[in-house]
Design a protein around this motif. Structure first.
Motif, mmCIF file in Angstrom:
data_model
loop_
_atom_site.group_PDB
_atom_site.id
_atom_site.type_symbol
_atom_site.label_atom_id
_atom_site.label_comp_id
_atom_site.label_asym_id
_atom_site.label_seq_id
_atom_site.Cartn_x
_atom_site.Cartn_y
_atom_site.Cartn_z
ATOM 1 N N ARG A 217 0.820 -1.222 0.000
ATOM 2 C CA ARG A 217 0.000 0.000 0.000
ATOM 3 C C ARG A 217 0.850 1.266 0.000
ATOM 4 N NH1 ARG A 217 -3.317 -3.298 3.647
ATOM 5 N NH2 ARG A 217 -5.354 -3.624 2.645
ATOM 6 N N LEU A 218 2.098 1.162 0.429
ATOM 7 C CA LEU A 218 2.957 2.346 0.460
ATOM 8 C C LEU A 218 3.183 2.923 -0.938
ATOM 9 C CD1 LEU A 218 5.709 1.274 3.050
ATOM 10 C CD2 LEU A 218 3.784 2.853 3.405
ATOM 11 N N ALA A 219 3.016 2.098 -1.961
ATOM 12 C CA ALA A 219 3.180 2.585 -3.328
ATOM 13 C C ALA A 219 2.172 3.685 -3.652
ATOM 14 C CB ALA A 219 3.048 1.430 -4.320
ATOM 15 N N ALA A 220 1.054 3.712 -2.922
ATOM 16 C CA ALA A 220 0.031 4.742 -3.150
ATOM 17 C C ALA A 220 0.520 6.130 -2.762
ATOM 18 C CB ALA A 220 -1.236 4.407 -2.363
ATOM 19 N N LEU A 221 1.613 6.202 -2.021
ATOM 20 C CA LEU A 221 2.135 7.495 -1.578
ATOM 21 C C LEU A 221 3.074 8.126 -2.607
ATOM 22 C CD1 LEU A 221 2.945 6.625 2.166
ATOM 23 C CD2 LEU A 221 0.772 7.326 1.130
ATOM 24 N N ARG A 222 3.299 7.413 -3.681
ATOM 25 C CA ARG A 222 4.205 7.923 -4.718
ATOM 26 C C ARG A 222 3.714 9.284 -5.240
ATOM 27 N NH1 ARG A 222 7.876 5.388 -7.879
ATOM 28 N NH2 ARG A 222 7.159 3.332 -7.160
ATOM 29 N N GLY A 223 4.636 10.228 -5.313
ATOM 30 C CA GLY A 223 4.314 11.522 -5.900
ATOM 31 C C GLY A 223 3.811 12.575 -4.929
ATOM 32 N N ILE A 224 3.659 12.253 -3.642
ATOM 33 C CA ILE A 224 3.263 13.269 -2.667
ATOM 34 C C ILE A 224 4.411 14.259 -2.493
ATOM 35 C CG2 ILE A 224 2.663 13.716 -0.250
ATOM 36 C CD1 ILE A 224 1.197 11.088 -0.157
ATOM 37 N N ASP A 225 4.126 15.506 -2.755
ATOM 38 C CA ASP A 225 5.162 16.532 -2.658
ATOM 39 C C ASP A 225 5.564 16.743 -1.198
ATOM 40 O OD1 ASP A 225 5.211 16.995 -5.374
ATOM 41 O OD2 ASP A 225 3.693 18.586 -5.286
ATOM 42 N N GLY A 226 6.863 16.964 -0.983
ATOM 43 C CA GLY A 226 7.350 17.302 0.350
ATOM 44 C C GLY A 226 7.338 16.142 1.322
ATOM 45 N N ARG A 242 10.932 -2.931 -1.728
ATOM 46 C CA ARG A 242 11.926 -2.056 -2.377
ATOM 47 C C ARG A 242 11.585 -1.858 -3.855
ATOM 48 N NH1 ARG A 242 16.927 -1.275 0.336
ATOM 49 N NH2 ARG A 242 16.995 -2.339 2.355
ATOM 50 N N ARG A 243 11.127 -2.933 -4.484
ATOM 51 C CA ARG A 243 10.786 -2.841 -5.905
ATOM 52 C C ARG A 243 9.567 -1.929 -6.116
ATOM 53 N NH1 ARG A 243 10.831 -7.785 -6.636
ATOM 54 N NH2 ARG A 243 8.606 -8.245 -6.426
ATOM 55 N N LEU A 244 8.560 -2.067 -5.249
ATOM 56 C CA LEU A 244 7.342 -1.280 -5.387
ATOM 57 C C LEU A 244 7.571 0.201 -5.116
ATOM 58 C CD1 LEU A 244 4.795 -3.691 -3.659
ATOM 59 C CD2 LEU A 244 4.689 -2.914 -6.031
ATOM 60 N N THR A 245 8.546 0.506 -4.263
ATOM 61 C CA THR A 245 8.801 1.907 -3.917
ATOM 62 C C THR A 245 9.999 2.479 -4.677
ATOM 63 O OG1 THR A 245 10.144 1.189 -2.013
ATOM 64 C CG2 THR A 245 7.805 1.652 -1.614
ATOM 65 N N HIS A 246 10.509 1.730 -5.633
ATOM 66 C CA HIS A 246 11.674 2.199 -6.405
ATOM 67 C C HIS A 246 11.341 3.517 -7.099
ATOM 68 C CE1 HIS A 246 15.351 2.057 -8.730
ATOM 69 N NE2 HIS A 246 14.643 2.267 -9.839
ATOM 70 N N GLY A 247 12.245 4.466 -6.991
ATOM 71 C CA GLY A 247 12.034 5.771 -7.600
ATOM 72 C C GLY A 247 11.381 6.772 -6.673
ATOM 73 N N MET A 248 10.822 6.307 -5.560
ATOM 74 C CA MET A 248 10.266 7.222 -4.566
ATOM 75 C C MET A 248 11.390 7.717 -3.659
ATOM 76 S SD MET A 248 6.852 5.046 -3.442
ATOM 77 C CE MET A 248 6.368 6.229 -2.168
ATOM 78 N N PRO A 249 11.207 8.859 -3.005
ATOM 79 C CA PRO A 249 12.182 9.282 -1.994
ATOM 80 C C PRO A 249 12.003 8.414 -0.745
ATOM 81 C CG PRO A 249 10.373 10.859 -2.106
ATOM 82 C CD PRO A 249 10.146 9.861 -3.207
#
Length: 383
Positions: A217-226, A242-249
Motif C-alpha cells: 500500500r505504500l506505493a500509493a504514496l508515490r508523488g506526494i510533494d514534500g 523495495r521494488r514497489l517503492t523504487h524511484g520514490m524518496p
C-alpha cells in the motif's frame, strides 16, 4: 505468586508474543514473584531475569520454531506447582499446557494474539479458516479465561463461540519512547538528513516487512510533494517492497532496536501502518508515545488505538487513495501533525507496562479465586 508461562515463541525469536512475555517476566521479577518459561527449543537462554527457561522439542515452520507437545510439559508444570498458567498465543504447545494445568487443578489464562481470520483471508484458505477457528475455540475453551487485546479480536472470538473472555491490552515504554527524543543529537541528525534539512515531512513505518503487513500500500504514496518515506524493519517482503517503492524518496533503515529504534521513531513526523491483521498494534502505541500522529487502517487493533481526527486518521483498507489522502493531509499541515502528536502522547500515558502488568496480576488472582470457589462448592449445588 508462582506463574508458569508457556509460550509458542521466545528469545531469540523477536516478535509481539516474545516481547509481551518478556515484559510480563520483567514485571514478575520486579514485584518479587516466581516464574518459569516453557518454550520451543530455538537457542533460548537457560534463564531470563533469573527465571528458568525450559526448552521443549520443536520443528521449523517458515523459519519459526513450532513447539511439539510432549510428556515433559506436564512434568515441568507439575514440579513447579504454579498458582496460575499463562499461555501466550497458545497453539499446539500451549494447548498441551492448558490441558495439563486443568488436570492438575491449576487455573489458566490464555492470551489471544493471532488474527486467524486475517491470515485465512490473505491465504485464501476458504473452508480451512472454519477449521482454524474451531481449533482456536478448542484451545481457548480449555482455559479459565481468554484475554483479547482489542475489541475487534474480542468480537472475532465471540463469533467463534469462545467462552470466558475479557480485554487486556499491551503496555508501552513511556520513557524509551518520548517526544523529547527529537532533541537528541542522533535523532535530530537523522531527521535533518531524511527531511532534506527540514524541507520534507518524514513519513515512516516500523515493523516486520512481511506479506501480512500490507506494505504494498505504500506505493500509493508515490508523488506526494514534500514527503520522504522511511521503512524500519526487515523480513521476507523486503525485496518486493523495495521494488514497489523504487524511484520514490525512500530510505530503508533495516531492523533496529533499543535506543536506535527510539531515535528512529523520533526522526519521523508521521507514522503510517498498512496491515489489516493486527490484533493490537504495538508500534502504533510506540509512535503515539513518541508524539507522532498515526495513520492506520480501519481494521483490527488500530480501531481501538487511533482516535480518528484526534490523534491520527483511520483509512479505508479497501481504498489506497484514502490512505494517500490521509497521509498527504498530514504532510501538508505541520500544525495538525503537532496537535495530533500531542493527543497521541496523552492517550498512552495510562498504558505503561507496569500498569498493564498489574492488571494482569489482578486477572491471575481472579481466576485463582474462581477456581478455589469451584473447589469449595459441593457437587450439585446451585449456590
Amino acid at each position: 505468586m508462582r506463574v508458569a508461562i508457556i509460550s509458542e515463541s521466545f528469545l531469540p525469536t523477536v516478535n509481539g508474543v516474545t516481547n509481551s512475555v518478556c515484559k510480563v517476566l520483567d514485571h514478575l521479577a520486579d514485584r518479587g514473584h516466581d516464574a518459569i518459561v516453557i518454550a520451543p527449543a530455538a537457542g533460548s537462554p537457560s534463564h531470563y531475569r533469573g527465571f528458568p527457561v525450559h526448552q521443549v522439542p520443536a520443528v521449523a515452520y517458515r523459519q519459526f520454531p513450532v513447539g511439539i507437545p510432549n510428556a515433559q510439559v506436564a512434568r515441568i508444570i507439575a514440579r513447579f506447582e504454579p498458582d496460575v498458567l499463562h499461555a501466550a498465543s497458545p497453539f499446539l504447545l500451549g494447548a498441551q499446557g492448558i490441558a495439563a494445568a486443568k488436570r492438575l487443578g491449576i487455573p489458566s489464562v490464555a492470551i489471544f494474539q493471532t488474527d486467524v481470520a486475517g491470515y485465512a483471508r490473505r491465504n485464501r484458505l476458504g473452508s480451512t479458516a472454519k477449521l482454524a477457528w474451531r481449533l482456536v475455540k478448542w484451545v481457548h475453551d480449555g482455559a479459565d479465561l481468554t484475554l483479547a487485546p482489542s475489541r475487534a479480536s474480542l468480537a472475532d472470538l465471540e463469533r467463534a463461540g469462545v467462552e470466558r473472555l475479557a480485554l487486556w491490552g499491551r503496555g508501552v515504554d513511556l520513557q524509551r519512547y518520548h517526544p523529547n527524543n527529537r532533541m537528541r543529537p542522533g535523532a535530530s541528525a537523522l531527521h535533518h538528513l531524511l527531511s532534506s534539512g527540514g524541507r520534507d515531512a518524514v513519513v515512516g513505518y516500523v515493523g516486520r516487512v512481511a506479506p501480512e503487513k500490507g506494505l504494498e500500500r505504500l506505493a500509493a504514496l508515490r508523488g506526494i510533494d514534500g514527503m520522504h518515506l522511511v521503512v524500519v524493519g526487515d523480513g521476507p517482503s523486503d525485496e518486493s517492497v523495495r521494488r514497489l517503492t523504487h524511484g520514490m524518496p525512500v530510505t530503508f533503515l533495516g531492523r533496529l532496536s533499543g535506543a536506535q529504534l527510539a531515535e528512529a521513531y523520533a526522526s519521523l513526523d508521521v507514522f503510517v501502518h498498512t496491515g489489516t491483521e493486527e490484533t493490537f498494534g504495538q508500534t502504533l502505541q510506540e509512535a503515539h508515545a513518541s508524539g507522532l500522529p498515526v495513520v492506520a487502517p480501519r481494521a483490527g487493533g488500530p480501531i481501538d488505538l487511533v482516535d480518528h481526527g484526534g490523534n491520527g486518521f483511520l483509512f479505508d483498507p479497501a481504498d489506497d487513495g484514502d490512505l494517500r489522502a490521509k497521509v498527504e493531509t498530514l504532510v501538508t499541515d505541520e500544525g495538525m501533525r503537532l496537535r495530533m502528536g500531542e493527543a497521541g502522547r496523552r492517550a498512552v500515558l495510562g498504558r505503561s507496562w507496569d500498569t498493564i502488568c498489574d492488571e494482569l496480576l489482578g486477572v491471575y488472582r481472579l481466576v485463582g479465586a474462581r477456581r478455589a470457589a469451584q473447589r469449595r462448592t459441593p457437587v450439585g449445588s446451585h449456590a
